[in-house]
Design a protein around this motif. Structure first.
Motif, short mmCIF file in Angstrom:
data_model
loop_
_atom_site.label_atom_id
_atom_site.label_comp_id
_atom_site.label_asym_id
_atom_site.label_seq_id
_atom_site.Cartn_x
_atom_site.Cartn_y
_atom_site.Cartn_z
N LEU A 96 41.11 21.24 46.80
CA LEU A 96 41.64 21.15 45.44
C LEU A 96 43.07 20.64 45.43
CD1 LEU A 96 40.11 24.39 43.92
CD2 LEU A 96 39.37 22.03 43.53
N LYS A 97 43.85 21.00 46.44
CA LYS A 97 45.22 20.48 46.55
C LYS A 97 45.20 18.98 46.85
CE LYS A 97 47.73 24.67 47.93
NZ LYS A 97 48.52 25.33 49.02
N ASP A 98 44.31 18.57 47.74
CA ASP A 98 44.22 17.15 48.09
C ASP A 98 43.85 16.29 46.89
OD1 ASP A 98 44.94 17.53 50.71
OD2 ASP A 98 42.93 17.25 51.55
N ILE A 99 42.84 16.70 46.15
CA ILE A 99 42.42 15.86 45.03
C ILE A 99 43.46 15.86 43.92
CG2 ILE A 99 39.97 16.05 45.57
CD1 ILE A 99 39.71 17.99 43.24
N SER A 100 44.23 16.93 43.81
CA SER A 100 45.32 16.94 42.84
C SER A 100 46.40 15.93 43.24
CB SER A 100 45.92 18.35 42.75
OG SER A 100 47.04 18.37 41.88
N LYS A 101 46.69 15.86 44.53
CA LYS A 101 47.72 14.92 45.01
C LYS A 101 47.31 13.47 44.78
CE LYS A 101 49.45 18.01 48.64
NZ LYS A 101 49.44 18.30 50.10
N ILE A 102 46.00 13.21 44.86
CA ILE A 102 45.53 11.84 44.68
C ILE A 102 45.14 11.58 43.22
CG2 ILE A 102 43.05 12.09 45.18
CD1 ILE A 102 43.40 9.72 47.14
N ARG A 103 45.48 12.55 42.36
CA ARG A 103 45.36 12.45 40.90
C ARG A 103 43.92 12.37 40.41
NH1 ARG A 103 49.77 13.33 42.76
NH2 ARG A 103 51.76 12.79 41.75
N LEU A 276 44.26 13.17 54.11
CA LEU A 276 45.35 12.82 53.22
C LEU A 276 46.69 13.23 53.82
CD1 LEU A 276 46.17 11.65 50.50
CD2 LEU A 276 45.93 13.91 49.50
N GLU A 277 46.73 14.34 54.53
CA GLU A 277 47.97 14.77 55.16
C GLU A 277 48.44 13.77 56.21
OE1 GLU A 277 50.05 17.28 54.27
OE2 GLU A 277 48.67 17.29 52.58
N ASP A 278 47.52 13.12 56.91
CA ASP A 278 47.89 12.08 57.86
C ASP A 278 48.57 10.91 57.15
OD1 ASP A 278 46.76 13.41 60.10
OD2 ASP A 278 44.78 12.68 59.54
N VAL A 279 48.04 10.55 55.99
CA VAL A 279 48.60 9.45 55.20
C VAL A 279 50.01 9.82 54.71
CG1 VAL A 279 48.32 8.11 53.07
CG2 VAL A 279 46.34 8.58 54.54
N ILE A 280 50.16 11.02 54.20
CA ILE A 280 51.46 11.48 53.69
C ILE A 280 52.48 11.55 54.82
CG2 ILE A 280 52.67 13.43 52.63
CD1 ILE A 280 50.07 14.00 51.07
N ALA A 281 52.04 12.02 56.00
CA ALA A 281 52.94 12.16 57.15
C ALA A 281 53.51 10.82 57.59
CB ALA A 281 52.21 12.84 58.30
N LYS A 282 52.80 9.72 57.30
CA LYS A 282 53.28 8.38 57.62
C LYS A 282 54.22 7.84 56.55
CE LYS A 282 50.92 6.87 61.39
NZ LYS A 282 51.47 6.10 62.53
N GLY A 283 54.49 8.65 55.52
CA GLY A 283 55.45 8.23 54.49
C GLY A 283 54.84 7.53 53.29
N PHE A 284 53.51 7.59 53.15
CA PHE A 284 52.87 6.90 52.03
C PHE A 284 52.59 7.86 50.87
CE2 PHE A 284 51.67 4.31 55.74
CZ PHE A 284 52.18 3.09 55.32
N ASP A 285 52.71 7.32 49.67
CA ASP A 285 52.42 8.06 48.45
C ASP A 285 50.90 8.21 48.31
OD1 ASP A 285 52.04 8.85 45.76
OD2 ASP A 285 53.84 7.78 45.10
N ILE A 287 49.25 8.34 45.72
CA ILE A 287 48.78 7.45 44.66
C ILE A 287 48.59 6.03 45.20
CG2 ILE A 287 49.24 6.55 42.34
CD1 ILE A 287 50.74 9.03 41.70
N ALA A 288 49.34 5.66 46.26
CA ALA A 288 49.13 4.35 46.89
C ALA A 288 47.75 4.30 47.53
CB ALA A 288 50.22 4.08 47.92
N LEU A 289 47.29 5.42 48.09
CA LEU A 289 45.94 5.47 48.64
C LEU A 289 44.92 5.32 47.53
CD1 LEU A 289 44.15 5.91 51.15
CD2 LEU A 289 44.22 8.37 50.65
N ARG A 290 45.15 5.97 46.42
CA ARG A 290 44.26 5.82 45.26
C ARG A 290 44.19 4.35 44.83
NH1 ARG A 290 42.40 9.27 40.96
NH2 ARG A 290 41.72 7.96 39.24
N LEU A 291 45.36 3.69 44.75
CA LEU A 291 45.40 2.29 44.34
C LEU A 291 44.66 1.42 45.35
CD1 LEU A 291 46.38 0.10 42.41
CD2 LEU A 291 48.55 0.05 43.66
N LEU A 292 44.81 1.71 46.65
CA LEU A 292 44.09 0.95 47.67
C LEU A 292 42.58 1.05 47.43
CD1 LEU A 292 44.00 -0.60 50.37
CD2 LEU A 292 43.99 1.62 51.53
N PHE A 293 42.10 2.23 47.13
CA PHE A 293 40.67 2.39 46.85
C PHE A 293 40.24 1.56 45.64
CE2 PHE A 293 40.93 7.00 48.62
CZ PHE A 293 40.89 6.51 49.92
#
Length: 456
Positions: A96-103, A276-285, A287-293
């Motif tokens: 639930l925390k992950d999906i909230s972060k990705i909006r 998602l934590e791996d993506v965030i740890a690399k400094g990415f937003d 929401i940028a992952l959402r946009l990529l999808f």
């Protein structure tokens, strides 16, 4: 709206069973570990579908299950020597925390755990005529169900065999478990059927059939999931539901394609299993992952690389800079045509209504950004239209462009002083002030209408 229906293998005009309201079911997570970014791609697709349906005027009744009874859960609980309820509660919370972060917006959705619908599962099993009982549980006889194989061409040479595992591939097609007899170190429920009490737990496939129908009825409009769920999960859902009631389970099945990582399927052994934590740890937003999808069509495979999400983050910053123009009205700006933003909104909505063509819709934003960026934002007509357009973009894409705040009065004062230094050709002072702003992550573009700031 048109959608690709996996049942017919073609794009069809969608029309809900009940006028004005869409009944939508989403296969949710199995909560024994972190969901990976491939799972998140599917959830973003389903969220975008729900948003597009609402934007086209439908009410949406959305149900998502939480699988908290399943083979992998009990295997992990036993491996880690913990109660399965503690394990599933932990990973449900993380999900639930992950999906909230990705909006992903679930505030109007119904979430149901499998453990909350045991009675409904048992009642559904009792209604299935081609069931049979063995020492290890209750099984669905595919040999007595002629329509088995809606999604894939199956080898029926194994049809007199049975399989107890929740997951298997089409090379091992067999009678599948509706109810599993009790095993050591697993939870169990009493189940009275055919004059017997079979203590045990439900099979995975019966869970979604019962949970979806409990809240949406049968048939409902749209069932979604990843392509990996077509067989056996969705195949078995359809078979057992139709056998029990004689009705279709859902009018449309809509599936999202796989996400690859560096051209390969995700696997822990390949060290490319990303959360998602791996993506965030690399400094990415996130929401940028959402946009990529969203930049790839949901029915096409998407290859994730660190370069591709880097490009998506750059695109996100461009969209955020476009949204920040609402704080920078310019009296000398040229007003956009009266119907410009309305026409663009209608065009984007038409793309989304055409089998969720998100790449086509997003591509149109580049031209809009160029036009508004070059003409400026008129403080009367354009500003109001821009705000309404940004509200629409947030509604359908979930990028939260309107969440940003204006820069501070002190930062605005620095911009004013720098412009005064430029006009007086005091370049050293202008550069000094620009560096001060840069240290606060504010960059400037000098235009004919004056400086435009954006966030670094």
């Amino acid at each position: 709206m048109k959608l690709f229906n996996s049942l017919t293998q073609k794009i069809e005009e969608f029309s809900p069973i009940k006028k004005g309201q869409v009944l939508l079911y989403t296969c949710g997570p199995t909560v024994y570990d972190h969901v990976h970014i491939g799972n998140l791609r599917t959830y973003v697709f389903e969220d975008t579908l729900r948003r597009a349906l609402k934007a086209t005027g439908y009410g949406v009744k959305h149900v998502m299950n939480i699988t908290d009874i399943e083979d992998k859960i009990f295997a992990r609980a036993n491996q880690t020597n913990q109660d399965f309820k503690i394990l599933t509660a932990k990973y449900e919370k993380i999900f639930l925390k992950d999906i909230s972060k990705i909006r992903i917006d679930l505030h109007e959705s119904k979430l149901i755990r499998a453990s909350q619908a045991i009675t409904e599962m048992q009642e559904l099993i009792r209604q299935i005529p081609n069931r049979y009982i063995e020492d290890d549980g209750v099984y669905f006889d595919i040999g007595n169900y002629k329509d088995y194989g809606r999604f894939v061409t199956l080898d029926r040479s194994h049809q007199h065999h049975r399989i107890n595992n929740d997951e298997y591939d089409k090379e091992h097609v067999a009678d599948f478990a509706l109810w599993k007899a009790k095993k050591p170190d697993e939870p169990s429920w009493d189940f009275k059927i055919d004059g017997k009490n079979i203590e045990g737990r439900p099979g995975w496939h019966i869970e979604c059939s019962a949970m979806s129908v409990k809240y949406l009825g049968q048939p409902f409009d749209i069932h979604t999931g990843g392509v990996d769920l077509k067989f056996p999960h969705h195949e078995n859902e359809i078979a057992q539901s139709r056998a029990a009631t004689g009705k279709e389970l859902a009018s449309f099945f809509v599936h999202a394609e796989h996400l690859l990582v560096d051209g390969r399927k995700m696997s822990k052994s390949l060290n490319n299993f990303l959360t998602l934590e791996d993506v965030i740890a690399k400094g990415f937003d996130p929401i940028a992952l959402r946009l990529l999808f969203l930049q790839a069509h949901y029915r096409s495979q998407l290859n994730f690389t660190w370069d591709s999400i880097g490009a998506a983050q750059t695109n996100l910053k461009s969209l955020q800079a476009f949204a920040d123009l609402r704080f920078q009205t310019q009296p000398g700006a040229t007003s956009t045509p009266d119907d410009y933003f309305t026409e663009q909104q209608e065009s984007i909505l038409a793309d989304l209504s055409n089998d969720l063509a998100t790449p086509t819709a997003l591509a149109k934003l580049d031209k809009i950004i160029d036009l508004v960026g070059s003409s400026g934002v008129d403080p009367t007509r354009t500003l109001n239209q821009l705000n309404q357009f940004l509200e629409f973009l947030d509604l359908v894409f979930g990028l939260e462009l309107l969440k940003s705040n204006d820069i501070t009065p002190e930062q605005k004062q620095l911009i004013t002083k720098r412009e005064e230094a430029r006009v007086s050709k005091n370049w050293a002072k202008a550069d000094e002030l620009r560096q001060q702003l840069k240290s606060q992550k504010i960059e400037l573009n000098d235009t004919e209408l004056g400086p435009i700031w954006y966030r670094a």
